[in-house]
Design a protein around this motif. Structure first.
Motif, mmCIF file in Angstrom:
data_model
loop_
_atom_site.group_PDB
_atom_site.id
_atom_site.type_symbol
_atom_site.label_atom_id
_atom_site.label_comp_id
_atom_site.label_asym_id
_atom_site.label_seq_id
_atom_site.Cartn_x
_atom_site.Cartn_y
_atom_site.Cartn_z
ATOM 1 N N LEU A 20 21.311 37.302 50.882
ATOM 2 C CA LEU A 20 20.957 37.801 52.208
ATOM 3 C C LEU A 20 22.176 37.966 53.104
ATOM 4 O O LEU A 20 22.258 38.899 53.912
ATOM 5 C CB LEU A 20 19.949 36.841 52.852
ATOM 6 N N GLY A 21 23.140 37.076 52.967
ATOM 7 C CA GLY A 21 24.330 37.136 53.814
ATOM 8 C C GLY A 21 25.110 38.421 53.685
ATOM 9 O O GLY A 21 25.855 38.800 54.606
ATOM 10 N N SER A 22 24.933 39.121 52.567
ATOM 11 C CA SER A 22 25.692 40.359 52.347
ATOM 12 C C SER A 22 25.215 41.512 53.217
ATOM 13 O O SER A 22 25.903 42.521 53.357
ATOM 14 C CB SER A 22 25.617 40.772 50.870
ATOM 15 N N VAL A 23 24.019 41.383 53.813
ATOM 16 C CA VAL A 23 23.488 42.478 54.633
ATOM 17 C C VAL A 23 23.325 42.071 56.105
ATOM 18 O O VAL A 23 22.892 42.872 56.926
ATOM 19 C CB VAL A 23 22.123 42.978 54.090
ATOM 20 N N ILE A 24 23.682 40.828 56.448
ATOM 21 C CA ILE A 24 23.533 40.362 57.824
ATOM 22 C C ILE A 24 24.730 40.815 58.660
ATOM 23 O O ILE A 24 25.877 40.678 58.249
ATOM 24 C CB ILE A 24 23.405 38.825 57.870
ATOM 25 N N THR A 25 24.448 41.361 59.844
ATOM 26 C CA THR A 25 25.506 41.815 60.751
ATOM 27 C C THR A 25 25.486 40.949 62.010
ATOM 28 O O THR A 25 24.639 40.074 62.165
ATOM 29 C CB THR A 25 25.300 43.284 61.143
ATOM 30 N N ASN A 26 26.409 41.206 62.926
ATOM 31 C CA ASN A 26 26.409 40.479 64.206
ATOM 32 C C ASN A 26 26.240 41.424 65.386
ATOM 33 O O ASN A 26 26.636 41.117 66.507
ATOM 34 C CB ASN A 26 27.684 39.650 64.365
ATOM 35 N N GLU A 27 25.630 42.586 65.151
ATOM 36 C CA GLU A 27 25.327 43.537 66.212
ATOM 37 C C GLU A 27 23.815 43.725 66.312
ATOM 38 O O GLU A 27 23.130 43.806 65.297
ATOM 39 C CB GLU A 27 25.997 44.888 65.938
ATOM 40 N N ILE A 28 23.322 43.792 67.549
ATOM 41 C CA ILE A 28 21.879 43.956 67.755
ATOM 42 C C ILE A 28 21.443 45.306 67.196
ATOM 43 O O ILE A 28 21.907 46.355 67.642
ATOM 44 C CB ILE A 28 21.520 43.871 69.246
ATOM 45 N N PRO A 29 20.550 45.310 66.197
ATOM 46 C CA PRO A 29 20.142 46.575 65.569
ATOM 47 C C PRO A 29 18.956 47.222 66.282
ATOM 48 O O PRO A 29 18.318 46.613 67.149
ATOM 49 C CB PRO A 29 19.737 46.120 64.166
#
Length: 357
Positions: A20-29
């Motif tokens: 899952l960590g490979s697709v998590i970002t830190n910008e509000i989608p």
């Protein structure tokens, strides 16, 4: 308000492409899910000292990304305000930003009083809010002007600014509650569901999540094992499998706008507590992802039940198998119910909840 001023970005965690960590970002989608972690426990018996949620993150990031299609953001750790009220205000601003983007924010950590910040943020965007809370206690204190875990619910009920349509309280334990509080909730026709009615399977409680705009979980309602799972640990509560099943049902709710998981014991040294919270989040995400990708067109089969010479209609969604009570062509005017309630009706008993309709 700059995000950099109120948020500590999460540290980078190395993961495999399937995780899952490979697709998590830190910008509000847009049209996604957002996680924000909070350390402000001042509404209860705690403080606002920054907690370390990295262990939860590591366990969460290592889980499978499965076939999730919805974008996921881990915004980071909310910096607590100088006062609890400051934290509430900052949190409201973040939640409101998510709602503008049709993104479901999930608040993790902090005290149960943060629920009122969530409902205030939601109230800015819509009226007639449906709120479901899972909590082992029903606190209806009127004491104090400052918001706390003991009085936030009463402040919601008494507020002339908040537009609350429905409230459901799940998981209360009789031996922990003042009987007058339970009687009061029932007298105003709020649904109050005991822990015993939630154990074993989720079929009978799913209807209380189906149209909820906001769902919050007080971790005090989850049983502790090995080491306290919550900051107010209890020996009795929902077990590990039950709470994960409940989280998925919350995510499957067709109107879910935001969710909160409060009073988690972030200081726990036992890795199992962090694993459990990570997996609870995973199942919540799975439910949201399924709901977002459900077909929008639905078909319903209607079943008529005769009780004392009066006919009552139940409808079943042919895709999901979920049940509704009512004969109106507009399914939004029918009441979510369970197959258990339909089976009761076939035996000549209409549940008290449906009688109120």
């Amino acid at each position: 308000m700059n995000i950099e001023d109120i948020i500590i970005s999460p540290k980078k965690i190395e993961t495999q492409p399937w995780q899952l960590g490979s697709v998590i970002t830190n910008e509000i989608p847009e049209n996604g899910i957002l996680l924000v972690f909070c350390s402000d426990y001042r509404g209860g018996k705690g403080n606002a000292v920054a907690k370390n949620f990295d262990t939860v993150r590591e366990e969460f990031y290592k889980l499978s990304k499965f076939d999730f299609e919805i974008p996921i953001c881990d915004l980071g750790d909310l910096i607590s305000g100088k006062s609890l009220q400051d934290t509430h205000y900052i949190l409201q601003e973040i939640l409101s930003s998510c709602l503008y983007k049709n993104t479901v924010p999930i608040v993790v950590g902090g005290g149960n009083d943060l629920s009122i910040a969530m409902i205030h943020a939601l109230n800015f965007h819509q009226k007639n809010i449906r709120y479901t809370q899972i909590n082992n206690k029903i606190d209806l204190s009127n004491e104090g002007d400052e918001i706390s875990e003991q009085n936030f619910l009463q402040k919601i009920f008494n507020s002339k600014l908040l537009s609350l349509k429905d409230y459901h309280h799940l998981g209360y334990q009789k031996h922990l509650n003042e009987i007058d509080a339970v009687k009061l909730m029932k007298s105003v026709e709020f649904d109050v569901i005991r822990l015993a009615e939630m154990m074993g399977n989720t079929d009978r409680i799913e209807p209380f999540f189906r149209r909820a705009d906001l769902v919050t979980l007080n971790c005090d309602a989850v049983e502790s094992f090995a080491e306290p799972f919550s900051v107010n640990p209890q020996i009795n509560g929902l077990n590990r499998r039950e709470i994960c099943a409940v989280m998925k049902e919350i995510g499957l709710g067709e109107n879910l706008k935001m969710a909160g998981i409060f009073n988690f014991n972030a200081d726990a040294e036992n890795i199992l507590n962090h694993q459990l919270l990570a997996q609870m989040l995973w199942y919540l995400l799975e439910g949201i992802d399924i709901q977002k990708t459900h077909p929008k067109e639905r078909h319903y089969d209607t079943f008529w039940v005769l009780i004392d010479d009066q006919e009552f209609a139940f409808k079943r969604d042919s895709f999901t198998g979920l049940w509704y009570f009512g004969s109106d062509e507009n399914i939004q005017k029918c009441v979510p119910c369970s197959q258990y309630e339909y089976d009761l009706a076939k035996n000549g008993v209409l549940s008290e909840r449906l009688l109120r309709v």
